[in-house]
Design an enzyme around this catalytic site. Structure first.
Site, PDB file in Angstrom:
ATOM      1  N   ALA A 133      53.939  74.241  -4.813  1.00  0.00           N
ATOM      2  CA  ALA A 133      55.123  74.176  -3.951  1.00  0.00           C
ATOM      3  C   ALA A 133      56.353  74.287  -4.842  1.00  0.00           C
ATOM      4  O   ALA A 133      56.430  73.629  -5.879  1.00  0.00           O
ATOM      5  CB  ALA A 133      55.157  72.865  -3.163  1.00  0.00           C
ATOM      6  N   ALA A 135      60.668  74.316  -4.754  1.00  0.00           N
ATOM      7  CA  ALA A 135      61.880  74.061  -3.979  1.00  0.00           C
ATOM      8  C   ALA A 135      63.103  74.354  -4.842  1.00  0.00           C
ATOM      9  O   ALA A 135      62.990  74.894  -5.944  1.00  0.00           O
ATOM     10  CB  ALA A 135      61.890  72.617  -3.489  1.00  0.00           C
ATOM     11  N   SER A 136      64.274  74.000  -4.346  1.00  0.00           N
ATOM     12  CA  SER A 136      65.516  74.372  -5.020  1.00  0.00           C
ATOM     13  C   SER A 136      65.727  73.627  -6.323  1.00  0.00           C
ATOM     14  O   SER A 136      66.381  74.125  -7.236  1.00  0.00           O
ATOM     15  CB  SER A 136      66.711  74.127  -4.089  1.00  0.00           C
ATOM     16  OG  SER A 136      66.765  72.770  -3.704  1.00  0.00           O
ATOM     17  N   ALA A 138      63.008  71.456  -7.911  1.00  0.00           N
ATOM     18  CA  ALA A 138      61.793  71.215  -8.688  1.00  0.00           C
ATOM     19  C   ALA A 138      60.606  71.913  -8.036  1.00  0.00           C
ATOM     20  O   ALA A 138      60.718  72.476  -6.946  1.00  0.00           O
ATOM     21  CB  ALA A 138      61.535  69.711  -8.785  1.00  0.00           C
ATOM     22  N   GLN A 139      59.472  71.861  -8.730  1.00  0.00           N
ATOM     23  CA  GLN A 139      58.220  72.357  -8.156  1.00  0.00           C
ATOM     24  C   GLN A 139      57.098  71.383  -8.494  1.00  0.00           C
ATOM     25  O   GLN A 139      57.234  70.537  -9.388  1.00  0.00           O
ATOM     26  CB  GLN A 139      57.894  73.763  -8.640  1.00  0.00           C
ATOM     27  CG  GLN A 139      57.558  73.903 -10.100  1.00  0.00           C
ATOM     28  CD  GLN A 139      57.343  75.364 -10.489  1.00  0.00           C
ATOM     29  OE1 GLN A 139      57.936  76.283  -9.912  1.00  0.00           O
ATOM     30  NE2 GLN A 139      56.491  75.611 -11.479  1.00  0.00           N
ATOM     31  N   VAL A 140      55.987  71.509  -7.770  1.00  0.00           N
ATOM     32  CA  VAL A 140      54.891  70.544  -7.880  1.00  0.00           C
ATOM     33  C   VAL A 140      53.620  71.249  -8.345  1.00  0.00           C
ATOM     34  O   VAL A 140      53.321  72.368  -7.913  1.00  0.00           O
ATOM     35  CB  VAL A 140      54.640  69.846  -6.522  1.00  0.00           C
ATOM     36  CG1 VAL A 140      53.461  68.880  -6.626  1.00  0.00           C
ATOM     37  CG2 VAL A 140      55.888  69.100  -6.071  1.00  0.00           C
ATOM     38  N   LYS A 155      55.587  66.575 -10.548  1.00  0.00           N
ATOM     39  CA  LYS A 155      56.818  67.243 -10.126  1.00  0.00           C
ATOM     40  C   LYS A 155      57.676  67.506 -11.358  1.00  0.00           C
ATOM     41  O   LYS A 155      57.946  66.588 -12.141  1.00  0.00           O
ATOM     42  CB  LYS A 155      57.576  66.363  -9.124  1.00  0.00           C
ATOM     43  CG  LYS A 155      58.780  67.014  -8.478  1.00  0.00           C
ATOM     44  CD  LYS A 155      59.339  66.109  -7.371  1.00  0.00           C
ATOM     45  CE  LYS A 155      60.487  66.769  -6.631  1.00  0.00           C
ATOM     46  NZ  LYS A 155      60.974  65.922  -5.508  1.00  0.00           N
ATOM     47  N   ASP A 290      63.826  61.726   5.189  1.00  0.00           N
ATOM     48  CA  ASP A 290      63.483  63.146   5.330  1.00  0.00           C
ATOM     49  C   ASP A 290      62.044  63.254   5.843  1.00  0.00           C
ATOM     50  O   ASP A 290      61.215  63.965   5.275  1.00  0.00           O
ATOM     51  CB  ASP A 290      63.640  63.848   3.979  1.00  0.00           C
ATOM     52  CG  ASP A 290      63.773  65.357   4.117  1.00  0.00           C
ATOM     53  OD1 ASP A 290      64.076  65.828   5.230  1.00  0.00           O
ATOM     54  OD2 ASP A 290      63.571  66.068   3.123  1.00  0.00           O
TER      55      ASP A 290
END
Length: 510
Positions: A133, A135-136, A138-140, A155, A290
């Site tokens: 995954a 995102a803006s 970080a990534q996992v 992460k 969230d």
């Protein structure tokens, strides 16, 4: 660094907003004054061909922000939590903003892990997957701990993300200052406050130690909540740019077909997710802000697992009690009590008419209670309530706005699982339980106990504090009255002279 060198960045932003058709939508959402509209069009229209085209399948604003890059995507996501600033329509559009970006390489992630944790990544992890995954910020990656063989989620911040965000934030500040300079009337839109709010949220997310701390606190608060789980933080393999949590295995809550195939009771899940959110907000005052389907999974045993703790909400104990009494008053349709709570808390100015306010609240509640049970919406009630309180002079309270926004999201998740659920009947036992424990004799005893704790901590200092106060009072009483009045009269005369001179100067100008 803030300054004129950011002008080109703003020109490119304006050009993209014009090219995607987002400029008019944004200006309308902020109800921008005419001078600001003219300045924005002058900045964007001549350079329109230089703007990014974006994904034509997206709505205009999400299309523009996605094309402009990570900082703009995150800015849009954060604005979606502030319908008080951008309006409900734009907030709803921003809420679905996609945060999926091309990942950076596995090798870069491993290098970042080695650098941050100060030891070779292959000594920590026997396996380390490609990004699962992105995102803006970080990534996992999915990984396996070399020492124990346990599966974890790692992460990792994007390379150079801090510098990239810093540049864009500087450009945002230049834009905000320019708006206030070109159109003083636009200051009511609080552009600088908006950017400061964004900066605070982003700077917190850029330090994964803070997110890890939020996850740890959330896990501690909810440890005894049946059917709910938060992945544990692996502190030894976490740092500022790397965070490691237990792996959360489960079915995404947004996949109804997979939930049915796994024989999960969606009606029960819908009730549980709503009640858990209310418990966390009311009981703990610390909630996941969230809670959309992408951040919730359902384990094989039926537990709801929360992930991604970058945005958390906090409400102090007094505000929680006020919020619970407001909800409880609406559940009982006691609008006079709801009005009293607003005045007692100071949310509505004391000079407003209490009876008129109660009638306005009745106009909010009765139409909703007149609906079919499956159409009753607590989120809609809160939205209408904020409209009424704003009309009666209530100042915006950011923590309640975030709570309302999260309530909208959680209610949407619950209804996606079971469209026929009765929101009020599900919420009522949680609210009533909180009222019993937090308002009444039991709460009074709790407050007295907490007060006694404070006094006991200051006990050794109390005699000296009292002595200082008595000495100060004694000095005030023995002060030379005549000299005190001469001193006060001198300053008053000087103030009148200065005020008169300024008044004469202003009159002369006209």
């Amino acid at each position: 660094m803030r300054g004129p060198h950011n002008i080109w960045r703003l020109v490119r932003t304006g050009a993209t907003l014009e090219r995607t058709g987002a400029m008019r939508v944004v200006l309308d959402a902020f109800d921008a004054p005419r001078p600001l509209r003219m300045a924005a069009r002058v900045l964007g229209w001549p350079f329109k061909p230089l703007g990014h085209e974006g994904d034509m399948s997206m709505p205009s604003v999400t299309r523009a922000l996605s094309a402009l890059g990570p900082a703009y995507i995150k800015f849009g996501q954060i604005l979606s939590t502030r319908p008080d600033l951008v309006g409900n329509d734009l907030a709803n559009q921003l809420r679905v903003l996609q945060d999926k970006l091309p990942p950076f390489s596995r090798e870069e992630a491993l290098a970042a892990v080695s650098r941050e944790l100060e030891m070779p990544a292959d000594e920590l992890f026997s396996e380390f997957s490609e990004p699962i995954a992105a995102a803006s910020i970080a990534q996992v990656h999915r990984a396996t701990l070399a020492e124990t063989g346990e599966t974890v989620a790692v992460k990792v911040l994007r390379p150079g993300v801090e510098r990239a965000f810093r540049k864009d934030i500087d450009a945002f500040y230049l834009a905000a200052n320019s708006i206030e300079l070109l159109s003083p009337s636009s200051r009511r839109l609080r552009p600088l406050d908006v950017i400061q709010h964004f900066e605070g949220v982003v700077m917190g997310e850029l330090d994964l130690r803070l997110e890890a701390a939020s996850a740890s606190q959330f896990a501690s608060n909810t440890a005894d909540d049946e059917g709910f789980r938060v992945p544990a933080v692996r502190w030894f393999s976490s740092a500022r740019r790397v965070m490691t949590l237990d792996w959360a295995e489960g079915v995404p809550m947004g996949d109804n077909a997979a939930l049915d195939a796994a024989d999960h009771d969606r009606a029960e899940l819908s009730e549980r997710v709503l009640q858990l959110f209310l418990k966390h907000a009311l009981r703990d005052g610390f909630f996941h802000a969230d809670m959309h389907q992408g951040n919730l999974k359902v384990a094989a045993n039926g537990d709801i697992i929360a992930i991604d703790f970058g945005i958390m909400g906090h409400i102090d104990e007094y505000t929680r009690r006020v919020y619970a009494e407001i909800l409880y008053g609406f559940i009982r349709r006691d609008y006079e009590r709801v009005a009293e709570v607003h005045f007692e808390a100071g949310y509505v100015p004391a000079d407003r008419d209490r009876d008129e306010f109660a009638r306005a609240l009745r106009a909010v509640g009765e139409p909703i209670f007149g609906m079919d049970a499956t159409r009753i919406s607590m989120a809609r009630l809160l939205a209408y309530l904020f409209e009424v309180t704003e009309r009666f002079g209530m100042e915006t309270r950011t923590e309640l706005i975030l709570l309302q926004r999260t309530m909208v999201v959680v209610e949407g998740v619950a209804r996606s699982l079971n469209p026929r659920m009765n929101i009020w009947s599900v919420a009522q036992p949680v609210v009533e339980d909180y009222i019993r424990n937090s308002i009444g004799p039991k709460a009074v005893l709790h407050d007295l106990r907490e007060t006694a704790k404070v006094l006991s901590r200051f006990g050794p200092r109390l005699p000296s504090i009292v002595e200082d106060l008595l000495i100060m009072q004694s000095r005030t009483q023995t002060r030379d009255t005549g000299s005190w009045w001469r001193w006060r009269l001198g300053w008053t005369t000087l103030g009148l002279c200065i005020g008169g001179a300024l008044g004469a100067g202003i009159v002369g100008l006209f």
